[in-house]
Design a protein around this motif. Structure first.
Motif, PDB file in Angstrom:
ATOM      1  N   HIS A   1      -4.830  43.747   5.700  1.00 41.71           N
ATOM      2  CA  HIS A   1      -4.607  42.441   5.049  1.00 41.71           C
ATOM      3  C   HIS A   1      -5.872  42.000   4.313  1.00 41.71           C
ATOM      4  N   ASP A   2      -7.045  42.138   4.980  1.00 41.96           N
ATOM      5  CA  ASP A   2      -8.316  41.739   4.355  1.00 41.96           C
ATOM      6  C   ASP A   2      -8.600  42.556   3.097  1.00 41.96           C
ATOM      7  N   LEU A   3      -8.360  43.861   3.174  1.00 41.27           N
ATOM      8  CA  LEU A   3      -8.676  44.752   2.054  1.00 41.27           C
ATOM      9  C   LEU A   3      -7.809  44.464   0.832  1.00 41.27           C
ATOM     10  N   ALA A   4      -6.639  43.909   1.062  1.00 42.04           N
ATOM     11  CA  ALA A   4      -5.717  43.628  -0.063  1.00 42.04           C
ATOM     12  C   ALA A   4      -6.100  42.362  -0.822  1.00 42.04           C
ATOM     13  N   GLN A   5      -7.141  41.638  -0.324  1.00 40.90           N
ATOM     14  CA  GLN A   5      -7.559  40.395  -0.979  1.00 40.90           C
ATOM     15  C   GLN A   5      -8.669  40.671  -1.996  1.00 40.90           C
ATOM     16  N   PRO A   6      -8.809  39.827  -3.012  1.00 43.05           N
ATOM     17  CA  PRO A   6      -9.891  40.009  -3.995  1.00 43.05           C
ATOM     18  C   PRO A   6     -11.224  39.418  -3.519  1.00 43.05           C
TER      19      PRO A   6
ATOM     20  N   MET B   1     -14.114  41.694   2.306  1.00 43.32           N
ATOM     21  CA  MET B   1     -13.850  41.660   3.743  1.00 43.32           C
ATOM     22  C   MET B   1     -15.193  41.709   4.482  1.00 43.32           C
ATOM     23  N   LEU B   2     -15.297  40.914   5.539  1.00 42.44           N
ATOM     24  CA  LEU B   2     -16.461  40.944   6.424  1.00 42.44           C
ATOM     25  C   LEU B   2     -15.910  40.979   7.845  1.00 42.44           C
ATOM     26  N   ARG B   3     -15.656  42.168   8.366  1.00 42.63           N
ATOM     27  CA  ARG B   3     -14.982  42.242   9.662  1.00 42.63           C
ATOM     28  C   ARG B   3     -15.752  43.122  10.633  1.00 42.63           C
ATOM     29  N   LEU B   4     -15.929  42.584  11.841  1.00 41.96           N
ATOM     30  CA  LEU B   4     -16.562  43.313  12.935  1.00 41.96           C
ATOM     31  C   LEU B   4     -15.472  43.808  13.875  1.00 41.96           C
TER      32      LEU B   4
ATOM     33  N   ALA C   1     -16.075  50.842  -2.909  1.00 44.17           N
ATOM     34  CA  ALA C   1     -15.248  49.657  -2.635  1.00 44.17           C
ATOM     35  C   ALA C   1     -15.250  49.255  -1.164  1.00 44.17           C
ATOM     36  N   LEU C   2     -15.688  50.167  -0.282  1.00 42.03           N
ATOM     37  CA  LEU C   2     -15.670  49.856   1.157  1.00 42.03           C
ATOM     38  C   LEU C   2     -16.883  50.501   1.821  1.00 42.03           C
ATOM     39  N   VAL C   3     -17.600  49.690   2.597  1.00 41.52           N
ATOM     40  CA  VAL C   3     -18.738  50.175   3.392  1.00 41.52           C
ATOM     41  C   VAL C   3     -18.359  50.048   4.863  1.00 41.52           C
TER      42      VAL C   3
ATOM     43  N   PRO D   1     -18.547  45.353  -2.390  1.00 44.70           N
ATOM     44  CA  PRO D   1     -17.672  46.159  -1.533  1.00 44.70           C
ATOM     45  C   PRO D   1     -17.230  45.400  -0.281  1.00 44.70           C
ATOM     46  N   HIS D   2     -16.074  45.753   0.225  1.00 47.59           N
ATOM     47  CA  HIS D   2     -15.626  45.239   1.523  1.00 47.59           C
ATOM     48  C   HIS D   2     -16.528  45.853   2.601  1.00 47.59           C
ATOM     49  N   GLN D   3     -16.693  45.125   3.714  1.00 42.84           N
ATOM     50  CA  GLN D   3     -17.524  45.644   4.815  1.00 42.84           C
ATOM     51  C   GLN D   3     -16.732  45.684   6.111  1.00 42.84           C
ATOM     52  N   LEU D   4     -16.767  46.833   6.755  1.00 41.65           N
ATOM     53  CA  LEU D   4     -16.182  46.992   8.085  1.00 41.65           C
ATOM     54  C   LEU D   4     -17.312  47.445   9.001  1.00 41.65           C
TER      55      LEU D   4
END
Length: 691
Positions: A282-287, A290-293, A391-393, A420-423
Motif C-alpha cells: 500500500h505504501d509503495l503504491a503512493q507518490p 515510504m518510511l517503514r520499519l 526507487a526502493l532502499v 526512493p521509498h525506504q524499508l
C-alpha cells in the motif's frame, strides 16, 4: 532584555578565556546552557552542627572561632587550623595551600566550613573543607537552600560552578528565558512554569524531597524533561515532513509476478508476513516516500517480506538497493535473492568493499546501467556508486548503521528528483519506549509470528568448570548427525583478540575431538575463505563451526541444533538473542549452552536468567534497555542520536504518550512554538536525521 540563549558565559563576572574553555568542555556556552546544566545531587548545608555532636564519616556544616594556625612538618607538610565553638573543638587540615590562606587564618576570626568528618592525628578533622570567613553581623543560618553538586570537569570546582549559576539565576526572568509551552499545554499536563522549575532545581528549599530529586522524578525536573522530549518528537516530525514533502515514484502492485515468486518459494507465507507485505505494498503504491520499519523476531521471515517489496519496484522497471551491515549477511542476501529472482528473469548485482579492480568496475557499471537488484554492504553509499533508477532502499539491521549512512543511501536516488521509498528491517526487537522516540519518524510493522516448523530453543546456563561435559555433549550430537556452533567472545572490544580466542579454541577442539570435521570462522579471514567455510557448513561438510560473533545475523543452517556461547556475560541480551536465533531453524529439538566464567555479578546472573526464561525478543529487548540504556541498545552512541541534556528515556518513559500527544497539539494549534522549542533543545549538527 537579552535572551539568555544569546548571552555568552563570558558576560559573567570572573569568566575569562581559560574558564570559558573549561565550561565549553561541558557544552556550556551561554547562560541558558548553564541553567539547563542541572545538579547531579544535593547536600544539606542548611543546618550548623555543634562540634561536640560530630562523628566520623558525617558530612557537616560547622562554624567556629580560630584558636591556632600552624604548619605541621610530618611525613607530608600540612596546614592545621584549630577551631572551637560552644560544644567542643575540631581541626581543619590542608595538604595543598598557598601563602594567602596562611594570612587569612588569623586567631579569633570566625570560619564556616563544610566537609566530611574524619578521625585524624589531632582527633576529629575536616580534610580540605570548603570554607569562608564569617563577618561579625552575618546571620546564624547556614545556607537558605540545599547545595547543588553539578557535573564538573578538571579545573572547574563546585564552588565556581555555584557562583556562576548564582549569577545566571539573577538574570533569569520570564522575559530572558520565555516559557515556550503554551498555557493550555502546561495546564493539561500539570507542568510547572519553566522559570519556577529552574529556580527550584538549582536552589531547592531545605524541606525539598531529596529522594524525588535524586530519582529525577520531581515535578520540576519532569517539567524540563517533558519539554526536551517534546523537542525530540518535533525534530522527528520535521524530518518526516521534509521527507514527505518530496515526491516518490508510485509503484503499482504486481500480483502476477508476486504469485510466481510465492509459488517458487515452496512454502506458504505466515499471516503476519501477508499482513506486513500488504502494508508495504500500500505504501509503495503512493507518490510519497515510504518510511517503514519492519521488526521481526529472529527467524520471522523478514527477508521474504523484503523480496515481496523489491518485486513491486522491479516489476515497474526500477532499481532496488539492499544494504546489509556485514559481508557474510550481504552475501547470504545475494544468494537468496539470486535464487528467487533469476527464475523470474531478474538480474542481481553485488557490491562490497572486498570487490577490487575489474570486478568492482563491472559491478559499478552494472549499477549505473540499471541492473534491477543491487545488494551490498556500506560500500553502496560511496560517492562513485551511481544508480540509474533507484526507487526502493532496503536496509537490514538498521541499528548497525548510523542514521547518516541510511540517509546518504537515500540521497543516491534523489538525484533524479524523486526520493526512493525506504524499508528498514531489524531482527533486534525495539522496546516500545525507544520506538516511540528514536523511530518516531517511521511507520512500524511487526512480524509477530514464526513460520511453522520452528522449534523453541532450550537454553542452559553452565559454569565453565563443566566444559569437559559440554565437549562430550558436542561429540555425541555431531556423531548423531547434528551440526553445532561454538561461539567465542572476549571482554575487550577487539576484533583481533576475539579472532585469537576463536583460533585458540579451534586448536583445542581439533585436538580433543579428532574424529569431527571442525571449521573456523572469524572477521580477520579473507572474504573468499569465510564464504568457503560457511558454504561447507551449510552443505554439512563441517560438523562443528568455531566462530566469533560474525555469525550473529542472518546465517541460516537448518541442521544446526546446538550452540555453545563462551563468556555470555560479556554480551548484551539482544546480541545473545541474535546468536541463539541461528539454531532452532529445523524440526530437531535445539539447545543453547551459555558457558560463563564465575563468579557472576548480580546483574550478570539476572541477564543470563532472562535468556534462560524467555525466547520472546521483545521481553528481552525491554530488559536489555533497562540494564544497558538506549545508546547501547540502539547502537547509536556515535550518531549524535538520543543525546539528551535533561531527559532520560528509561526514567521518563511514562511521559512519552503525553509528549507525543502534546507534540500533535502544538503542531495543530500552536505551530509558531515549534521552531523556538527546537532551537532551545536540539543542538545544531545533532538534529536527528539531518545530513
Amino acid at each position: 532584555m537579552t535572551a539568555l540563549s544569546l548571552v555568552p558565559v563570558t558576560a559573567l563576572k570572573g569568566v575569562g578565556e581559560s574558564l570559558a574553555g573549561k565550561l565549553a568542555r561541558l557544552g556550556l556556552g551561554t547562560l541558558q546552557d548553564l541553567l539547563f546544566h542541572l545538579p547531579l545531587r544535593y547536600q544539606d548545608r542548611t543546618r550548623i552542627s555543634p562540634m561536640g555532636s560530630l562523628y566520623p564519616a558525617q558530612d557537616a556544616v560547622i562554624e567556629g572561632q580560630i584558636l591556632s594556625c600552624e604548619l605541621i612538618q610530618g611525613r607530608r607538610r600540612s596546614l592545621l587550623i584549630r577551631l572551637k565553638d560552644g560544644s567542643g573543638t575540631l581541626s581543619l587540615r590542608f595538604y595543598h595551600f598557598h601563602p594567602a590562606q596562611l594570612a587569612s587564618f588569623k586567631p579569633g576570626a570566625r570560619l564556616r566550613c563544610y566537609g566530611e568528618v574524619r578521625t585524624g592525628a589531632s582527633g576529629l578533622e575536616l580534610y580540605h573543607p570548603e570554607y569562608r570567613l564569617i563577618s561579625a553581623g552575618e546571620p546564624q543560618a547556614a545556607e537558605q537552600s540545599l547545595t547543588p553538586i553539578y557535573p564538573a570537569t578538571e579545573g572547574l570546582t563546585q564552588q565556581r560552578l555555584r557562583q556562576l549559576n548564582e549569577q545566571a539565576l539573577q538574570r533569569l526572568t520570564e522575559q530572558s528565558l520565555p516559557d515556550l509551552l503554551p498555557e493550555p499545554v502546561r495546564k493539561r499536563y500539570r507542568l510547572m512554569p519553566l522559570v519556577e522549575a529552574l529556580r527550584y532545581l538549582h536552589r531547592p528549599p531545605p524541606d525539598a524531597d531529596l529522594e524525588q530529586l535524586a530519582a529525577g522524578t520531581h515535578p520540576a525536573r519532569q517539567r524540563l524533561a517533558f519539554e526536551e522530549l517534546l523537542a525530540h518528537q518535533l525534530s522527528l516530525h520535521r524530518l518526516r515532513q521534509q521527507l514527505r514533502a518530496q515526491q516518490a515514484t508510485a509503484l503499482p502492485p504486481s500480483p502476477e509476478l508476486i504469485e510466481r515468486f510465492i509459488r517458487n518459494l515452496g512454502f506458504s507465507l505466515t499471516c503476519a508476513q501477508q499482513r506486513v507485505a500488504a502494508e508495504i505494498a500500500h505504501d509503495l503504491a503512493q507518490p510519497l516516500p515510504m518510511l517503514r520499519l519492519v521488526q521481526g523476531d529472529v527467524g520471522a521471515g523478514k527477508t521474504v517480506v523484503a523480496a515481496l517489496a523489491a518485486l513491486q519496484a522491479l516489476a515497474a522497471g526500477f532499481q532496488v538497493a539492499l544494504m546489509a551491515p556485514t559481508e557474510i549477511l550481504a552475501e547470504q542476501h545475494q544468494q537468496n535473492f539470486a535464487r528467487w529472482l533469476k527464475p523470474l528473469g531478474l538480474e542481481v548485482a553485488w557490491l562490497a568493499g572486498k570487490l577490487k579492480g575489474k570486478a568492482r568496475q563491472k559491478a559499478l557499471a552494472q549499477i549505473a546501467g540499471g541492473v534491477p537488484m543491487v545488494i551490498g554492504t556500506h560500500a553502496l553509499f560511496q560517492d562513485e556508486v551511481q544508480f540509474a533508477r533507484l526507487a526502493l532502499v532496503i536496509i537490514d539491521e538498521q541499528h548497525r548503521f548510523g542514521v547518516q549512512q541510511r540517509l546518504a543511501l537515500r540521497e543516491k536516488g534523489a538525484i533524479s528528483g524523486f526520493c526512493p521509498h525506504q524499508l528498514i528491517m531489524t531482527a533486534t526487537p525495539i522496546p516500545r519506549t525507544l520506538a516511540m522516540s528514536a523511530y518516531a519518524d517511521l511507520d512500524t510493522s511487526i512480524l509477530d509470528e514464526l513460520p511453522p516448523g520452528r522449534t523453541p530453543v532450550n537454553t542452559l546456563v553452565l559454569a565453565d568448570s563443566r566444559r569437559a561435559e559440554v565437549i562430550e555433549r558436542v561429540r555425541a550430537a555431531c556423531l548423531s548427525g547434528r551440526q553445532i556452533y561454538w561461539v567465542c567472545t572476549l571482554i575487550e572490544q577487539s576484533e583481533e583478540l576475539s579472532c585469537e580466542a576463536a583460533e585458540t579454541r579451534f586448536s583445542e577442539l581439533v585436538a580433543t575431538l579428532p574424529e569431527l570435521a571442525i571449521g573456523l570462522l572469524h572477521g580477520r579471514m579473507k572474504s573468499a575463505e569465510k564464504a568457503a567455510i560457511m558454504d561447507a557448513f551449510k552443505q554439512g561438510k563441517l560438523q562443528l563451526l568455531v566462530a566469533t560473533t560474525v555469525i550473529e545475523v542472518g546465517v541460516d543452517v537448518a541442521n544446526a541444533s546446538l550452540m555453545i556461547i563462551e563468556n555470555p556475560e560479556r554480551l548484551g541480551l539482544a546480541q545473545l538473542h541474535q546468536l541463539r536465533g541461528r539454531i532452532g531453524r529445523g524440526s530437531a529439538a535445539s539447545h543453547c549452552v551459555l558457558l560463563y566464567q564465575p563468579p557472576l555479578s548480580a546483574q550478570g546472573r539476572e541477564r543470563l536468567a532472562i535468556m534462560r526464561e524467555t525466547t520472546d525478543g521483545f521481553v528481552i529487548a525491554e530488559k536489555d534497555l533497562e540494564l544497558r540504556g538506549p545508546g547501547e541498545v540502539l547502537g547509536t552512541r556515535q550518531t549524535g542520536q538520543l543525546q539528551f541534556t535533561v531527559a532520560d528515556l528509561m526514567r521518563d518513559a511514562p511521559l512519552l504518550p503525553a509528549v507525543r500527544e502534546a507534540a500533535e497539539t502544538l503542531l495543530k494549534n500552536h505551530s509558531p512554538h515549534e521552531s523556538p522549542v527546537l532551537e532551545r533543545w536540539i543542538k545544531r549538527g545533532q538534529r536527528y536525521g539531518e545530513v
